[in-house]
Scaffold this motif. Structure first.
Motif, mmCIF file in Angstrom:
data_model
loop_
_atom_site.group_PDB
_atom_site.id
_atom_site.type_symbol
_atom_site.label_atom_id
_atom_site.label_comp_id
_atom_site.label_asym_id
_atom_site.label_seq_id
_atom_site.Cartn_x
_atom_site.Cartn_y
_atom_site.Cartn_z
ATOM 1 N N ARG A 33 -56.306 -0.640 50.883
ATOM 2 C CA ARG A 33 -57.379 0.183 51.440
ATOM 3 C C ARG A 33 -57.524 -0.064 52.942
ATOM 4 N N GLN A 34 -57.494 -1.334 53.334
ATOM 5 C CA GLN A 34 -57.611 -1.673 54.751
ATOM 6 C C GLN A 34 -56.426 -1.126 55.541
ATOM 7 N N SER A 35 -55.243 -1.200 54.974
ATOM 8 C CA SER A 35 -54.050 -0.697 55.649
ATOM 9 C C SER A 35 -54.111 0.809 55.829
ATOM 10 N N ALA A 36 -54.606 1.514 54.809
ATOM 11 C CA ALA A 36 -54.726 2.974 54.903
ATOM 12 C C ALA A 36 -55.697 3.370 56.011
ATOM 13 N N LEU A 37 -56.795 2.641 56.115
ATOM 14 C CA LEU A 37 -57.770 2.922 57.183
ATOM 15 C C LEU A 37 -57.153 2.675 58.556
ATOM 16 N N MET A 38 -56.378 1.576 58.663
ATOM 17 C CA MET A 38 -55.722 1.255 59.925
ATOM 18 C C MET A 38 -54.726 2.331 60.309
ATOM 19 N N LEU A 39 -53.924 2.783 59.354
ATOM 20 C CA LEU A 39 -52.927 3.825 59.631
ATOM 21 C C LEU A 39 -53.597 5.118 60.069
ATOM 22 N N ASP A 40 -54.685 5.474 59.416
ATOM 23 C CA ASP A 40 -55.417 6.686 59.812
ATOM 24 C C ASP A 40 -55.944 6.555 61.236
ATOM 25 N N SER A 41 -56.436 5.365 61.587
ATOM 26 C CA SER A 41 -56.960 5.143 62.939
ATOM 27 C C SER A 41 -55.852 5.237 63.984
ATOM 28 N N ILE A 42 -54.679 4.680 63.661
ATOM 29 C CA ILE A 42 -53.553 4.736 64.599
ATOM 30 C C ILE A 42 -53.102 6.175 64.803
ATOM 31 N N LEU A 74 -54.098 -0.514 70.087
ATOM 32 C CA LEU A 74 -54.835 -1.772 69.958
ATOM 33 C C LEU A 74 -56.311 -1.516 69.674
ATOM 34 N N ALA A 75 -56.857 -0.472 70.272
ATOM 35 C CA ALA A 75 -58.255 -0.127 70.004
ATOM 36 C C ALA A 75 -58.452 0.321 68.564
ATOM 37 N N ALA A 76 -57.393 0.866 67.967
ATOM 38 C CA ALA A 76 -57.466 1.345 66.579
ATOM 39 C C ALA A 76 -57.264 0.226 65.559
ATOM 40 N N ILE A 77 -56.870 -0.957 66.041
ATOM 41 C CA ILE A 77 -56.658 -2.095 65.144
ATOM 42 C C ILE A 77 -57.627 -3.206 65.554
ATOM 43 N N PRO A 78 -58.857 -3.139 65.113
ATOM 44 C CA PRO A 78 -59.850 -4.130 65.532
ATOM 45 C C PRO A 78 -59.495 -5.534 65.060
ATOM 46 N N VAL A 79 -59.798 -6.511 65.888
ATOM 47 C CA VAL A 79 -59.604 -7.911 65.514
ATOM 48 C C VAL A 79 -60.887 -8.360 64.824
ATOM 49 N N ASP A 91 -43.603 -4.778 54.427
ATOM 50 C CA ASP A 91 -42.480 -3.947 54.879
ATOM 51 C C ASP A 91 -42.813 -2.465 54.749
ATOM 52 N N ALA A 92 -43.468 -2.104 53.656
ATOM 53 C CA ALA A 92 -43.820 -0.700 53.437
ATOM 54 C C ALA A 92 -44.793 -0.210 54.501
ATOM 55 N N ILE A 93 -45.762 -1.047 54.839
ATOM 56 C CA ILE A 93 -46.737 -0.680 55.877
ATOM 57 C C ILE A 93 -46.038 -0.552 57.225
ATOM 58 N N LEU A 94 -45.167 -1.504 57.515
ATOM 59 C CA LEU A 94 -44.451 -1.485 58.788
ATOM 60 C C LEU A 94 -43.591 -0.236 58.919
ATOM 61 N N HIS A 95 -42.928 0.145 57.845
ATOM 62 C CA HIS A 95 -42.080 1.333 57.891
ATOM 63 C C HIS A 95 -42.893 2.619 57.973
#
Length: 213
Positions: free
Chosen positions: A71-80, A104-109, A139-143
């Motif tokens: 879920r977190q990865s999907a949100l990050m991808l949408d933001s990017i 970087l702004a789309a991937i909050p720390v 790997d799937a997220i990276l690709h």
């Protein structure tokens, strides 16, 4: 007599709401207690459900965490994607620097999420099967991310020769600089240095596209 094959169980709206509440509750419990000290009972109590509701959605806390991660990865991808949405249609507004700044702004720390994932990673390192699952999902997220990055670079006239090398370099850089920022959250110089490092890495692993007109 011919019989119909069993149909996959349909995910109802109520079932999806239950899953989301369990995921939200787990995030709070993991952040407060630490993954290794958290229990199914604590998650259920926080979500307001019984153990039956938990086990009708997840087989274990490991599976629940992996669902949180997805879920977190999907949100990050949408933001990017959203941050780079106009890179192809309005390339004059985009440079390597601005592309990096937007991503970087789309991937909050996030301190809470980092602690949860760090603790789960330590847990996975003790479990070879789970470690393989995490590696495959990373790997799937990276690709999924790399084609977005390549498209953004193409919009500014650059091409990537080795996408896997770039991907691994970006992951290593992200992980390392995330720790630095979390250790010194008020130090703006650390954030600026992080952005410059990303620009340097992206520029080093890409080159001017001589075929672009």
């Amino acid at each position: 007599m011919k019989t119909d094959a069993p149909r996959p169980r349909r995910v109802t709206k109520r079932r999806e709401e239950t899953r989301q509440r369990l995921l939200d509750a787990a995030g709070e419990v993991f952040a407060e207690e630490g993954f290794g000290r958290s229990t199914v009972e604590q998650v259920c109590e926080r979500a307001g459900f019984t153990r039956g509701a938990f086990y009708s959605n997840f087989t274990s806390l490991d599976e629940l965490f992996l669902a949180m991660w997805e879920r977190q990865s999907a949100l990050m991808l949408d933001s990017i994607r959203a941050s780079l949405a106009d890179s192809a249609t309005r390339p004059t507004l985009m440079t390597v620097d601005t592309a990096v700044e937007r991503v970087l702004a789309a991937i909050p720390v996030d301190d809470t999420w980092y602690r949860i994932t760090a603790e789960f990673t330590a847990h996975a390192l003790r479990n070879p099967a789970l470690k393989r699952v995490m590696a495959a999902r990373e790997d799937a997220i990276l690709h999924t991310i790399l084609p977005i990055v390549e498209d953004a670079l193409a919009a500014v006239g650059r091409r990537v020769a080795d996408r896997n090398a770039l991907g691994r370099a970006l992951v290593a850089l992200h992980d390392g600089t995330t720790v630095q920022i979390l250790m010194e959250p008020e130090n703006e110089a650390v954030r600026q240095a992080r952005q410059r490092l990303f620009v340097t890495v992206v520029s080093s692993y890409s080159s001017t596209d001589t075929n672009r007109r």
